[in-house]
Scaffold this active site. Structure first.
Site, PDB file in Angstrom:
ATOM      1  N   THR A  61       0.759  -1.246  -0.276  1.00 48.69           N
ATOM      2  CA  THR A  61       0.021  -0.021  -0.009  1.00 48.69           C
ATOM      3  C   THR A  61       0.797   1.133  -0.014  1.00 48.69           C
ATOM      4  O   THR A  61       1.946   1.058  -0.463  1.00 48.69           O
ATOM      5  CB  THR A  61      -1.055  -0.121   1.275  1.00 48.69           C
ATOM      6  OG1 THR A  61      -1.834   0.945   0.848  1.00 48.69           O
ATOM      7  CG2 THR A  61      -0.404   0.083   2.461  1.00 48.69           C
ATOM      8  N   LYS A  65       2.868   1.524  -4.022  1.00 50.54           N
ATOM      9  CA  LYS A  65       2.520   0.589  -5.189  1.00 50.54           C
ATOM     10  C   LYS A  65       3.026   0.655  -6.255  1.00 50.54           C
ATOM     11  O   LYS A  65       2.987  -0.175  -7.169  1.00 50.54           O
ATOM     12  CB  LYS A  65       1.096   1.124  -5.444  1.00 50.54           C
ATOM     13  CG  LYS A  65       0.111   0.474  -4.488  1.00 50.54           C
ATOM     14  CD  LYS A  65      -1.325   0.809  -4.562  1.00 50.54           C
ATOM     15  CE  LYS A  65      -2.296   0.466  -3.054  1.00 50.54           C
ATOM     16  NZ  LYS A  65      -3.725   0.972  -3.386  1.00 50.54           N
ATOM     17  N   ASN A  86      -0.633  -3.722  -5.937  1.00 55.50           N
ATOM     18  CA  ASN A  86      -1.092  -3.857  -4.620  1.00 55.50           C
ATOM     19  C   ASN A  86      -1.083  -5.264  -4.094  1.00 55.50           C
ATOM     20  O   ASN A  86      -1.185  -5.629  -2.907  1.00 55.50           O
ATOM     21  CB  ASN A  86      -2.604  -3.396  -4.444  1.00 55.50           C
ATOM     22  CG  ASN A  86      -3.736  -4.256  -4.864  1.00 55.50           C
ATOM     23  OD1 ASN A  86      -3.559  -5.025  -6.122  1.00 55.50           O
ATOM     24  ND2 ASN A  86      -4.670  -4.151  -4.075  1.00 55.50           N
ATOM     25  N   ASP A 101      -7.036  -3.683  -7.160  1.00 56.50           N
ATOM     26  CA  ASP A 101      -7.901  -2.606  -6.834  1.00 56.50           C
ATOM     27  C   ASP A 101      -8.839  -2.509  -7.978  1.00 56.50           C
ATOM     28  O   ASP A 101      -9.958  -1.958  -7.762  1.00 56.50           O
ATOM     29  CB  ASP A 101      -6.932  -1.478  -6.805  1.00 56.50           C
ATOM     30  CG  ASP A 101      -6.150  -1.155  -5.348  1.00 56.50           C
ATOM     31  OD1 ASP A 101      -6.708  -1.784  -4.565  1.00 56.50           O
ATOM     32  OD2 ASP A 101      -4.903  -0.785  -5.497  1.00 56.50           O
ATOM     33  N   GLY A 127      -9.444  13.489  -9.331  1.00 56.27           N
ATOM     34  CA  GLY A 127      -7.980  12.882  -8.781  1.00 56.27           C
ATOM     35  C   GLY A 127      -7.127  12.359  -9.927  1.00 56.27           C
ATOM     36  O   GLY A 127      -7.711  11.616 -10.666  1.00 56.27           O
ATOM     37  N   GLY A 129      -4.058  10.449  -9.267  1.00 51.63           N
ATOM     38  CA  GLY A 129      -3.032   9.638  -8.647  1.00 51.63           C
ATOM     39  C   GLY A 129      -3.053   8.208  -9.031  1.00 51.63           C
ATOM     40  O   GLY A 129      -3.745   7.827  -9.888  1.00 51.63           O
ATOM     41  N   GLY A 130      -2.509   7.456  -8.271  1.00 53.83           N
ATOM     42  CA  GLY A 130      -2.542   5.909  -8.386  1.00 53.83           C
ATOM     43  C   GLY A 130      -3.684   5.290  -8.568  1.00 53.83           C
ATOM     44  O   GLY A 130      -4.251   4.527  -9.395  1.00 53.83           O
ATOM     45  N   GLY A 226     -16.546   3.150  -0.278  1.00 54.26           N
ATOM     46  CA  GLY A 226     -15.358   2.739  -0.732  1.00 54.26           C
ATOM     47  C   GLY A 226     -14.857   1.357   0.139  1.00 54.26           C
ATOM     48  O   GLY A 226     -13.874   0.698  -0.330  1.00 54.26           O
TER      49      GLY A 226
HETATM   50  P1  ATR Z   1      -3.634   7.842  -4.679  1.00 56.20           P
HETATM   51  O1  ATR Z   1      -2.430   7.187  -4.980  1.00 56.20           O
HETATM   52  O2  ATR Z   1      -4.348   7.463  -3.548  1.00 56.20           O
HETATM   53  O3  ATR Z   1      -4.268   8.297  -5.744  1.00 56.20           O
HETATM   54  P2  ATR Z   1      -2.108  10.436  -4.988  1.00 56.20           P
HETATM   55  O4  ATR Z   1      -1.192  10.010  -5.828  1.00 56.20           O
HETATM   56  O5  ATR Z   1      -1.372  11.289  -3.898  1.00 56.20           O
HETATM   57  O6  ATR Z   1      -2.747   9.454  -4.100  1.00 56.20           O
HETATM   58  O7  ATR Z   1      -3.125  11.449  -5.537  1.00 56.20           O
HETATM   59  C1  ATR Z   1      -3.997  12.216  -4.805  1.00 56.20           C
HETATM   60  C2  ATR Z   1      -4.855  12.903  -5.933  1.00 56.20           C
HETATM   61  O8  ATR Z   1      -5.833  13.833  -4.789  1.00 56.20           O
HETATM   62  C3  ATR Z   1      -3.977  13.823  -6.695  1.00 56.20           C
HETATM   63  O9  ATR Z   1      -4.592  13.971  -7.698  1.00 56.20           O
HETATM   64  C4  ATR Z   1      -4.029  15.208  -5.920  1.00 56.20           C
HETATM   65  O10 ATR Z   1      -4.105  16.281  -6.929  1.00 56.20           O
HETATM   66  P3  ATR Z   1      -2.577  17.039  -7.519  1.00 56.20           P
HETATM   67  O11 ATR Z   1      -2.414  16.016  -8.760  1.00 56.20           O
HETATM   68  O12 ATR Z   1      -2.930  18.411  -7.682  1.00 56.20           O
HETATM   69  O13 ATR Z   1      -1.988  16.937  -6.229  1.00 56.20           O
HETATM   70  C5  ATR Z   1      -5.516  15.120  -5.224  1.00 56.20           C
HETATM   71  N1  ATR Z   1      -5.609  16.125  -4.101  1.00 56.20           N
HETATM   72  C6  ATR Z   1      -4.915  15.956  -2.871  1.00 56.20           C
HETATM   73  N2  ATR Z   1      -5.356  16.784  -2.178  1.00 56.20           N
HETATM   74  C7  ATR Z   1      -6.204  17.629  -2.729  1.00 56.20           C
HETATM   75  C8  ATR Z   1      -6.904  18.895  -2.415  1.00 56.20           C
HETATM   76  N3  ATR Z   1      -6.898  19.451  -1.358  1.00 56.20           N
HETATM   77  N4  ATR Z   1      -7.748  19.337  -3.374  1.00 56.20           N
HETATM   78  C9  ATR Z   1      -7.756  18.742  -4.746  1.00 56.20           C
HETATM   79  N5  ATR Z   1      -7.085  17.787  -4.628  1.00 56.20           N
HETATM   80  C10 ATR Z   1      -6.489  16.911  -4.132  1.00 56.20           C
END
Ligand code: ATR
Length: 251
Positions: A61, A65, A86, A101, A127, A129-130, A226
């Site tokens: 995790t 990952k 994962n 996932d 979002g 991210g991953g 979730g």
């Molecule tokens: P994960 O692997 O769980 O997806 P991550 O890679 O850290 O976690 O991604 C988190 C996502 O949430 C990112 O897209 C981030 O936006 P940025 O690319 O601009 O960083 C988004 N995110 C985190 N905090 C945020 C906030 N306060 N408002 C809007 N988007 C947020």
């Protein structure tokens, strides 16, 4: 004793030991699921330790990952496309990486919403991210019509849109403009407070976190927690380690 576990940066509050204890009982297998909090520099050594101690496999995790991938012998096609692992199966001392996932996400929707299908849907994902990558992969596999990808940092949404089909990046400031066009909304950001007003939108809304968020509260009976994704990804990891197949499993 069948040994499994979870490696992450800070895993002491994970629900996974409880979920896997349930699965060991359910399938009548004697086993254990242990938690390992490590740093990036300890990751390789910890994995070697688990192989040498006869582990069947382990989950990975945040934040490993992606960084675990070069340490593995093989990575399955879906995990390679998503760019994140994962679940690791240890077979004849070889490390094989998977991503459960994405099918955990799909199965949680199918299990909770009778007749659910991605086919033909227009979706909005927050979002980039991953977690978002696994969800975009699942949506495309299921045949979605279109995905609006909205992220605070627009450039990241643009980059991700190039890696998957049917993805249209949307600026954070314009996040409400596409709402009425979507039948499925997924939040993968850690935001729990209000960041969008659903108004009278009837879309199915899901959040990848396991606790109630403002988004889920707004969606009411159209919300899917979730928690389902967490449970289903565990079920699929368990099946990989112990080759358990169950007729009621949805994929
Ligand atoms: P994960 O692997 O769980 O997806 P991550 O890679 O850290 O976690 O991604 C988190 C996502 O949430 C990112 O897209 C981030 O936006 P940025 O690319 O601009 O960083 C988004 N995110 C985190 N905090 C945020 C906030 N306060 N408002 C809007 N988007 C947020």
């Amino acid at each position: 004793m069948n040994k499994t576990g979870l490696i992450g940066a800070n895993v002491h509050r994970s629900y996974s030991p409880a979920i896997h204890s349930f699965l060991f009982k359910k399938y009548n297998i004697v086993g254990q699921y242990k938690l390992f909090s490590v740093t990036q520099s300890q990751l390789k050594y910890k994995i070697t330790q688990l192989v040498e101690s006869g582990y069947k496999g382990f989950n990975v995790t945040i934040p490993f990952k992606e960084t675990v991938m070069p340490l593995l012998d093989e990575v399955d096609e879906s995990a390679a496309k998503i760019g994140a692992v994962n679940t690791v199966l240890i077979k004849d001392s070889k490390l094989i990486g998977y991503n459960t996932d994405y099918n955990g996400f799909t199965s949680s929707l199918i299990a909770e919403l009778p007749g659910f299908t991605f086919r033909g849907l227009k979706c909005l994902v927050f979002g980039a991210g991953g977690a978002s990558r696994a969800i975009l992969y699942a949506m495309n596999l299921g045949g979605v019509k279109q995905i609006y990808l909205c992220n605070r940092t627009f450039a990241k949404a643009e980059l991700l849109a190039e890696c998957f089909s049917n993805v249209h990046p949307v600026r954070w400031e314009e996040r409400e403009s596409v709402l009425s066009d979507c039948q499925l909304i997924v939040n993968t950001t850690p935001i729990t407070e209000r960041f969008i007003n659903l108004s009278d939108n009837n879309a199915v809304v899901t959040d990848i976190v396991t606790f109630p968020t403002d988004l889920l509260n707004q969606a009411g009976e159209n919300s899917v927690s979730g928690l389902g994704m967490l449970l289903w990804q565990a079920e699929f990891a368990f099946q990989l380690w112990f080759s358990q197949h169950n007729s009621w499993c949805v994929t």
